[in-house]
Design an enzyme around this catalytic site. Structure first.
Site, PDB file in Angstrom:
ATOM      1  N   TYR A  69       4.154  -0.248  14.133  1.00 16.35           N
ATOM      2  CA  TYR A  69       4.304   1.188  13.849  1.00 16.35           C
ATOM      3  C   TYR A  69       5.153   1.878  14.911  1.00 16.35           C
ATOM      4  CZ  TYR A  69       1.585   0.965   9.673  1.00 16.35           C
ATOM      5  OH  TYR A  69       1.194   0.668   8.395  1.00 16.35           O
ATOM      6  N   VAL A 105       6.374   7.975   5.110  1.00 15.37           N
ATOM      7  CA  VAL A 105       5.630   8.279   6.333  1.00 15.37           C
ATOM      8  C   VAL A 105       6.594   8.586   7.481  1.00 15.37           C
ATOM      9  CG1 VAL A 105       3.613   6.898   5.674  1.00 15.37           C
ATOM     10  CG2 VAL A 105       5.510   5.782   6.854  1.00 15.37           C
ATOM     11  N   HIS A 121       0.747   8.961   1.732  1.00 17.20           N
ATOM     12  CA  HIS A 121       0.523   7.737   2.498  1.00 17.20           C
ATOM     13  C   HIS A 121       0.405   8.010   4.002  1.00 17.20           C
ATOM     14  CE1 HIS A 121       2.257   5.040  -0.938  1.00 17.20           C
ATOM     15  NE2 HIS A 121       1.051   5.503  -1.188  1.00 17.20           N
ATOM     16  N   CYS A 132     -14.291   9.388  16.202  1.00 13.02           N
ATOM     17  CA  CYS A 132     -14.689  10.745  15.784  1.00 13.02           C
ATOM     18  C   CYS A 132     -13.947  11.218  14.531  1.00 13.02           C
ATOM     19  CB  CYS A 132     -14.507  11.742  16.927  1.00 13.02           C
ATOM     20  SG  CYS A 132     -12.778  12.092  17.296  1.00 13.02           S
ATOM     21  N   THR A 219      11.838   5.912  -5.745  1.00 15.37           N
ATOM     22  CA  THR A 219      10.629   5.092  -5.623  1.00 15.37           C
ATOM     23  C   THR A 219      10.642   4.020  -6.710  1.00 15.37           C
ATOM     24  OG1 THR A 219       8.211   5.056  -5.629  1.00 15.37           O
ATOM     25  CG2 THR A 219       9.226   6.787  -6.939  1.00 15.37           C
TER      26      THR A 219
HETATM   27  P1  OAD Z   1      10.363   0.800  -2.540  1.00 17.46           P
HETATM   28  O1  OAD Z   1      11.054   0.085  -1.430  1.00 17.46           O
HETATM   29  O2  OAD Z   1       9.384   0.051  -3.357  1.00 17.46           O
HETATM   30  O3  OAD Z   1      11.443   1.384  -3.543  1.00 17.46           O
HETATM   31  C1  OAD Z   1      12.577   2.076  -3.088  1.00 17.46           C
HETATM   32  C2  OAD Z   1      13.315   2.592  -4.312  1.00 17.46           C
HETATM   33  O4  OAD Z   1      14.382   3.400  -3.854  1.00 17.46           O
HETATM   34  C3  OAD Z   1      13.925   1.515  -5.195  1.00 17.46           C
HETATM   35  O5  OAD Z   1      13.590   1.784  -6.535  1.00 17.46           O
HETATM   36  C4  OAD Z   1      15.428   1.662  -4.958  1.00 17.46           C
HETATM   37  O6  OAD Z   1      16.192   1.371  -6.143  1.00 17.46           O
HETATM   38  C5  OAD Z   1      15.538   3.116  -4.627  1.00 17.46           C
HETATM   39  N1  OAD Z   1      16.691   3.471  -3.782  1.00 17.46           N
HETATM   40  C6  OAD Z   1      17.242   2.799  -2.744  1.00 17.46           C
HETATM   41  N2  OAD Z   1      18.240   3.490  -2.204  1.00 17.46           N
HETATM   42  C7  OAD Z   1      18.341   4.654  -2.882  1.00 17.46           C
HETATM   43  C8  OAD Z   1      19.175   5.799  -2.803  1.00 17.46           C
HETATM   44  N3  OAD Z   1      20.128   5.891  -1.874  1.00 17.46           N
HETATM   45  N4  OAD Z   1      18.989   6.796  -3.678  1.00 17.46           N
HETATM   46  C9  OAD Z   1      18.028   6.725  -4.637  1.00 17.46           C
HETATM   47  N5  OAD Z   1      17.211   5.664  -4.774  1.00 17.46           N
HETATM   48  C10 OAD Z   1      17.355   4.649  -3.907  1.00 17.46           C
HETATM   49  O7  OAD Z   1       9.725   2.120  -1.892  1.00 17.46           O
HETATM   50  P2  OAD Z   1       8.552   3.051  -2.457  1.00 17.46           P
HETATM   51  O8  OAD Z   1       8.571   3.124  -3.938  1.00 17.46           O
HETATM   52  O9  OAD Z   1       8.611   4.316  -1.710  1.00 17.46           O
HETATM   53  O10 OAD Z   1       3.338   2.286   1.089  1.00 17.46           O
HETATM   54  O11 OAD Z   1       7.285   2.251  -2.006  1.00 17.46           O
HETATM   55  C11 OAD Z   1       6.015   2.812  -2.194  1.00 17.46           C
HETATM   56  C12 OAD Z   1       5.081   2.395  -1.117  1.00 17.46           C
HETATM   57  O12 OAD Z   1       5.093   0.982  -0.968  1.00 17.46           O
HETATM   58  C13 OAD Z   1       5.455   2.888   0.262  1.00 17.46           C
HETATM   59  O13 OAD Z   1       5.067   4.215   0.498  1.00 17.46           O
HETATM   60  C14 OAD Z   1       4.716   1.937   1.143  1.00 17.46           C
HETATM   61  C15 OAD Z   1       4.999   0.639   0.421  1.00 17.46           C
HETATM   62  O14 OAD Z   1       4.041  -0.328   0.588  1.00 17.46           O
HETATM   63  C16 OAD Z   1       2.582   2.247   2.191  1.00 17.46           C
HETATM   64  O15 OAD Z   1       3.011   1.895   3.264  1.00 17.46           O
HETATM   65  C17 OAD Z   1       1.183   2.701   2.005  1.00 17.46           C
END
Ligand code: OAD
Length: 484
Positions: A69, A105, A121, A132, A219
């Site tokens: 982290y 995050v 998240h 605590c 996402t």
């Molecule tokens: P992912 O890495 O799963 O997905 C990223 C998405 O962003 C993909 O669909 C890419 O196609 C898209 N992408 C990449 N570059 C881009 C750009 N320049 N413009 C638009 N889209 C783009 O990430 P998340 O969906 O955020 O959780 O992942 C969800 C969670 O999985 C995260 O918050 C994390 C992870 O485990 C925790 O840590 C709790």
């Protein structure tokens, strides 16, 4: 750069909406240089989630988890919010009812100015006390060899990244503890196997129930939450718009998909929504005043007055004509010859009487009328005249001269001031000089000699504006609509 294709439906939906929810994932920060989780370069390709992002991993090797982290905090601390984050912050200022739901995050949304936000998240920039339960803010530090190291990537984690196996690196450093109670701190981030906070989810679902438009940006839906949110909002009647570089688990629920980079799509989308908003305002005033409206656009050189005028024209169509009246591109000698610098006003050679008479005629008669046109291209004070045809409802005059003379200013029904981030304005003027054939050095010199005058004089015009627009790297924001 591939031209951004944006459907008019999305622009219209955002223009009409006053309740908007934005859901973001790692893709929105990709253009800030932060790796996403999935995909070829994704974090979960290089690290095993079960070694680093689960309660069991923390129980087994808390130091290693902290180092990971720390490494991410360093990475994100050095990154800057990109235009997409700035547009999301601008949307929050624009819409009365707005909520940002981010899975990220990295803290970049809040650094861009987002406040009405839930970080589902958690955040790299907070820690929670296991004893605590208090949450504490984290500075940008990393814990290496038992000491807090500011602003450096932990060498241990960097090594793990190279080795692609963080579990090989057992940590020996003391753990960060809570100053108040001495309890062990853990990152305030949601880990695999943990549940969302019910109160937070409730807030999100309530906003979705009422939302008219939901934007889902960057996402994958690899974690199910965005899919659930999209399904819920769709059922409640919202228009779902997905912005992503590729199809995802959310795509089938989206009414509209804008495919490409968030940092390119969002500023263009927002510019169009803002122009649409302005043209709505202009049309409403036109109806109210029952005739032809004279609209003036002033602002610093390079702010984009011509671009704004052309964008308004594109939305208003044949009802509108644009009269460029920008005289600030003379060499200094020419300005001196015209007495402009001494007077800090406009040159006598622009025929303001002709302008006034033309405006009076335009209002009083139903025939085509000629307006004096001040042409930047021809660099002549009164180069030509523009005939305003009968069907015209809106005359859009761009240029600072307008605001400098009370007679001309009084002829305007609506005064718009387009402000601009000075660095951006400077860059666009220099680029324009270069397009005109100047070398970079010449272009900079021209800017520094000719355009300084402009910035001095245009500030005097600001106060007269009823609509204030600001342009920055994120796009355009209509900030104030008022006046008569
Ligand atoms: P992912 O890495 O799963 O997905 C990223 C998405 O962003 C993909 O669909 C890419 O196609 C898209 N992408 C990449 N570059 C881009 C750009 N320049 N413009 C638009 N889209 C783009 O990430 P998340 O969906 O955020 O959780 O992942 C969800 C969670 O999985 C995260 O918050 C994390 C992870 O485990 C925790 O840590 C709790």
């Amino acid at each position: 750069m591939i031209p951004v294709i944006i459907s008019g439906t999305v622009v219209t939906a955002l223009r009409r909406a006053n309740r908007v929810v934005v859901v973001t994932g790692a893709g929105i920060s990709a253009e800030s240089g932060i790796p996403t989780f999935r995909g070829a370069e994704g974090l979960w390709r290089n690290f095993k989630a079960e070694d680093l992002a689960t309660p069991a991993a923390f129980a087994r090797n808390p130091r290693l988890v902290w180092e990971w982290y720390d490494w991410r905090r360093n990475l994100c601390g050095k990154a800057q919010p990109n235009p997409a984050h700035h547009v999301v912050a601008a949307m929050e200022r624009f819409y009365h009812h707005f909520l940002l739901v981010t899975q990220n995050v990295d803290g970049l949304h809040s650094r861009a100015g987002s406040r009405r936000m839930v970080e589902v998240h958690g955040s790299l920039w907070r820690a929670r006390c296991l004893k605590c339960g208090d949450t504490v803010e984290l500075p940008m530090t990393s814990f290496e060899d038992g000491k807090a190291v500011v602003g450096r990537v932990s060498s241990r984690v960097a090594r793990c990244l190279e080795e692609e196996n963080p579990a090989r690196s057992p940590g020996l450093q003391p753990l960060p503890t809570h100053a108040a109670c001495g309890g062990t701190l853990r990152p305030a981030v949601l880990w695999f196997g943990e549940s969302y906070e019910p109160a937070m989810l409730q807030q999100v679902f309530t906003a979705l129930e009422e939302a008219q438009v939901v934007l889902i940006i960057g996402t994958s839906g690899g974690v199910a939450l965005p899919v659930d949110l999209a399904a819920q909002a769709r059922q409640a009647g919202a228009t779902i718009v997905e912005i992503n570089r590729e199809r995802t688990a959310v795509s089938r629920l989206a009414h509209e998909r804008l495919e490409g980079r968030a940092g390119e799509i969002l500023p263009e989308l927002w510019r169009r929504v803002q122009v649409g908003h302005l043209t709505d305002e202009i049309r409403a005033r036109g109806r109210h005043k029952g005739g032809r409206l004279m609209i003036g656009i002033a602002g610093p050189p390079g702010a984009g007055k011509s671009t704004l005028a052309q964008a308004l024209k594109a939305v208003l169509g044949r009802e509108a004509v644009v009269v460029p009246m920008d005289g600030f591109h003379f060499p200094n000698a020419r300005l001196d010859a015209l007495g402009l610098r001494a007077r800090k006003g406009a040159p006598e050679t622009f025929d303001r009487l002709a302008f006034e008479l033309a405006v009076a005629e335009l209002r009083a008669t139903q025939k085509p009328v000629s307006l004096p046109l001040y042409s930047r291209e021809l660099h002549e004070p009164v180069a030509d005249a523009l005939t305003v045809p009968l069907a015209t409802s809106f005359v859009i005059v761009e240029g600072n001269y307008l605001f400098l003379w009370p007679e001309v200013r009084n002829a305007l029904d609506l005064k718009i001031y387009l402000d601009c981030d000075p660095a951006l304005a400077r860059a666009s003027v220099i680029a324009r000089h270069q397009q005109g054939g100047a070398s970079e050095e010449e272009a900079v010199r021209k800017f520094e000699t000719n355009d300084r005058l402009n910035s001095e004089t245009v500030h005097a015009t600001r106060g007269a504006a009823e609509i204030m627009i600001r342009r920055n790297a994120a796009g355009w924001t209509v900030e104030r609509v008022g006046g008569t």
